[in-house]
Scaffold this motif. Structure first.
Motif, PDB file in Angstrom:
ATOM      1  N   ILE A 111       0.837  -1.209   0.000  1.00 56.59           N
ATOM      2  CA  ILE A 111       0.000   0.000   0.000  1.00 56.59           C
ATOM      3  C   ILE A 111       0.867   1.253   0.000  1.00 56.59           C
ATOM      4  CG2 ILE A 111      -2.002  -1.119   1.052  1.00 56.59           C
ATOM      5  CD1 ILE A 111      -1.200   0.258   3.716  1.00 56.59           C
ATOM      6  N   THR A 112       2.176   1.092   0.023  1.00 53.80           N
ATOM      7  CA  THR A 112       3.100   2.222  -0.093  1.00 53.80           C
ATOM      8  C   THR A 112       4.218   1.839  -1.048  1.00 53.80           C
ATOM      9  OG1 THR A 112       4.569   1.505   1.689  1.00 53.80           O
ATOM     10  CG2 THR A 112       2.727   2.948   2.301  1.00 53.80           C
ATOM     11  N   ASN A 113       4.862   2.853  -1.573  1.00 53.01           N
ATOM     12  CA  ASN A 113       6.071   2.687  -2.375  1.00 53.01           C
ATOM     13  C   ASN A 113       6.878   3.975  -2.217  1.00 53.01           C
ATOM     14  OD1 ASN A 113       7.788   1.157  -3.995  1.00 53.01           O
ATOM     15  ND2 ASN A 113       7.020   2.105  -5.871  1.00 53.01           N
ATOM     16  N   GLN A 114       7.196   4.274  -0.967  1.00 56.53           N
ATOM     17  CA  GLN A 114       7.833   5.539  -0.608  1.00 56.53           C
ATOM     18  C   GLN A 114       9.301   5.549  -1.015  1.00 56.53           C
ATOM     19  OE1 GLN A 114       6.415   8.405   0.951  1.00 56.53           O
ATOM     20  NE2 GLN A 114       8.388   9.215   0.248  1.00 56.53           N
ATOM     21  N   ARG A 115       9.673   6.520  -1.828  1.00 55.66           N
ATOM     22  CA  ARG A 115      11.062   6.669  -2.270  1.00 55.66           C
ATOM     23  C   ARG A 115      11.853   7.401  -1.189  1.00 55.66           C
ATOM     24  NH1 ARG A 115      13.634  10.989  -4.804  1.00 55.66           N
ATOM     25  NH2 ARG A 115      15.443  10.410  -6.043  1.00 55.66           N
ATOM     26  N   THR A 116      13.006   6.856  -0.850  1.00 54.30           N
ATOM     27  CA  THR A 116      13.946   7.538   0.042  1.00 54.30           C
ATOM     28  C   THR A 116      15.312   7.546  -0.625  1.00 54.30           C
ATOM     29  OG1 THR A 116      14.618   5.575   1.266  1.00 54.30           O
ATOM     30  CG2 THR A 116      12.706   6.758   2.100  1.00 54.30           C
ATOM     31  N   THR A 117      16.120   8.519  -0.287  1.00 56.14           N
ATOM     32  CA  THR A 117      17.468   8.636  -0.838  1.00 56.14           C
ATOM     33  C   THR A 117      18.420   8.981   0.303  1.00 56.14           C
ATOM     34  OG1 THR A 117      17.331  11.011  -1.273  1.00 56.14           O
ATOM     35  CG2 THR A 117      16.502   9.538  -3.016  1.00 56.14           C
ATOM     36  N   PRO A 118      19.709   8.971   0.036  1.00 55.63           N
ATOM     37  CA  PRO A 118      20.649   9.394   1.083  1.00 55.63           C
ATOM     38  C   PRO A 118      20.396  10.837   1.533  1.00 55.63           C
ATOM     39  CG  PRO A 118      21.821   8.201  -0.627  1.00 55.63           C
ATOM     40  CD  PRO A 118      20.416   8.403  -1.127  1.00 55.63           C
ATOM     41  N   ASP A 119      19.799  11.668   0.670  1.00 53.90           N
ATOM     42  CA  ASP A 119      19.509  13.055   1.038  1.00 53.90           C
ATOM     43  C   ASP A 119      18.263  13.180   1.916  1.00 53.90           C
ATOM     44  OD1 ASP A 119      21.693  13.866  -0.505  1.00 53.90           O
ATOM     45  OD2 ASP A 119      20.459  14.028  -2.321  1.00 53.90           O
ATOM     46  N   ASP A 120      17.325  12.237   1.788  1.00 55.68           N
ATOM     47  CA  ASP A 120      16.092  12.295   2.584  1.00 55.68           C
ATOM     48  C   ASP A 120      15.695  10.905   3.098  1.00 55.68           C
ATOM     49  OD1 ASP A 120      15.278  11.120   0.239  1.00 55.68           O
ATOM     50  OD2 ASP A 120      13.828  12.658  -0.293  1.00 55.68           O
ATOM     51  N   PRO A 121      16.560  10.292   3.929  1.00 47.27           N
ATOM     52  CA  PRO A 121      16.284   8.927   4.401  1.00 47.27           C
ATOM     53  C   PRO A 121      15.070   8.834   5.319  1.00 47.27           C
ATOM     54  CG  PRO A 121      18.149   9.850   5.573  1.00 47.27           C
ATOM     55  CD  PRO A 121      17.786  10.831   4.491  1.00 47.27           C
ATOM     56  N   ASP A 155      27.263   6.417  -7.722  1.00 53.71           N
ATOM     57  CA  ASP A 155      27.334   5.996  -6.327  1.00 53.71           C
ATOM     58  C   ASP A 155      26.111   6.525  -5.561  1.00 53.71           C
ATOM     59  OD1 ASP A 155      28.446   4.654  -4.160  1.00 53.71           O
ATOM     60  OD2 ASP A 155      29.518   6.424  -3.469  1.00 53.71           O
ATOM     61  N   TYR A 156      24.927   6.222  -6.123  1.00 51.61           N
ATOM     62  CA  TYR A 156      23.681   6.756  -5.596  1.00 51.61           C
ATOM     63  C   TYR A 156      22.689   5.614  -5.398  1.00 51.61           C
ATOM     64  CZ  TYR A 156      19.797  10.056  -5.152  1.00 51.61           C
ATOM     65  OH  TYR A 156      18.732  10.775  -4.685  1.00 51.61           O
ATOM     66  N   ILE A 157      22.006   5.606  -4.258  1.00 48.20           N
ATOM     67  CA  ILE A 157      21.056   4.540  -3.944  1.00 48.20           C
ATOM     68  C   ILE A 157      19.692   5.151  -3.634  1.00 48.20           C
ATOM     69  CG2 ILE A 157      20.483   2.650  -2.370  1.00 48.20           C
ATOM     70  CD1 ILE A 157      23.467   2.384  -1.792  1.00 48.20           C
ATOM     71  N   GLU A 158      18.677   4.596  -4.257  1.00 50.98           N
ATOM     72  CA  GLU A 158      17.296   4.940  -3.926  1.00 50.98           C
ATOM     73  C   GLU A 158      16.671   3.711  -3.274  1.00 50.98           C
ATOM     74  OE1 GLU A 158      15.971   7.899  -7.531  1.00 50.98           O
ATOM     75  OE2 GLU A 158      15.574   5.779  -7.735  1.00 50.98           O
ATOM     76  N   THR A 159      15.920   3.941  -2.226  1.00 47.29           N
ATOM     77  CA  THR A 159      15.215   2.852  -1.554  1.00 47.29           C
ATOM     78  C   THR A 159      13.725   3.117  -1.660  1.00 47.29           C
ATOM     79  OG1 THR A 159      17.026   2.663   0.019  1.00 47.29           O
ATOM     80  CG2 THR A 159      14.961   1.588   0.618  1.00 47.29           C
TER      81      THR A 159
END
Length: 188
Positions: A111-121, A155-159
Motif C-alpha cells: 500500500i506504499t512505495n515511498q522513495r527515500t534517498t541518502p539526502d532524505d532517508p 554511487d547513488y542509492i534509492e530505496t
C-alpha cells in the motif's frame, strides 16, 4: 681374547643404546597420542557442557522460543527475535513459526512505495511507525519490504519502502496510512 671381549661388549652396548633409543621413540609416540586423546576428550566434554548449559554470545539477542539460542533475525510481522531453527524465509520475508502460516494463507499487496534517498532517508519513517501502530495497537499483521535502485556510476542509492498488507485490508489501510502520515506532518 681381550679384543674379542671388547668388540662383543661394544656391540652389546651399541645394541642396548639402539634399543633404548627405540624405546624412547615409542614412549614419545605413546605420549603424543595420549595428549591428542586427552585434548579430544576435553573438546568433546566442553562441547557437551556447552550443549547442556549453553551461553549466548553477548550483544546478540536470544530466540523468543529458545532462550539458550542466539537469534539470527526478526519476524517481519511481529518483529520478535528468533533462532535459525525457528525463523523461516518465504518470498524474501523472514517469518516466525506462528506467522509463517499467516503469511502463506493470505494474499498480500503493497500500500506504499515511498522513495527515500541518502539526502532524505527519513521519508519512509512513517511507514515503520504505521506498521508498529497496526501490530501493537490493532493486532493487524503487515510487513515491510525495501526495494533498491543503485546507480553505480553515480554511487547513488534509492530505496523504495513498501508496506504489505492482507488483500482484505488493503483499501481501508491505504486510507488510514495517508491519514496517519498527515497527522505526523501536522504534529511537526
Amino acid at each position: 681374547m681381550n679384543q674379542t671381549i671388547d668388540t662383543t661388549l661394544m656391540v652389546i652396548i651399541i645394541l642396548l643404546l639402539v634399543l633404548i633409543l627405540v624405546l624412547v621413540v615409542i614412549a614419545g609416540l605413546i605420549f603424543i597420542n595420549y595428549l591428542k586423546s586427552t585434548k579430544q576428550q576435553n573438546t568433546t566434554t566442553q562441547t557437551t557442557t556447552e550443549e547442556l548449559n549453553p551461553v549466548t554470545k553477548p550483544g546478540i539477542g536470544t530466540c523468543k522460543n529458545h532462550e539458550h539460542k542466539n537469534s539470527v533475525g526478526i519476524c517481519a510481522i511481529c518483529e520478535e527475535e528468533f533462532c535459525v531453527d525457528c525463523l523461516k524465509q518465504i518470498d524474501k520475508v523472514n517469518l516466525c513459526p506462528e506467522h509463517f502460516n499467516t503469511f502463506a494463507d493470505n494474499i498480500w499487496h503493497p500500500i506504499t512505495n515511498q522513495r527515500t534517498t541518502p539526502d532524505d532517508p527519513e521519508e519512509g519513517v512513517y511507514i515503520y511507525q504505521f506498521k508498529q501502530h497496526l501490530w501493537k495497537e490493532k493486532g493487524i499483521p503487515s510487513y515491510i519490504l525495501n526495494e533498491y535502485k543503485i546507480q553505480v556510476e553515480n554511487d547513488y542509492i534509492e530505496t523504495y519502502v513498501q508496506l504489505h498488507v492482507k488483500e482484505n485490508d488493503q483499501e481501508a489501510l491505504k486510507k488510514e496510512i495517508n491519514k496517519f502520515k498527515g497527522n505526523l506532518a501536522n504534529d511537526k
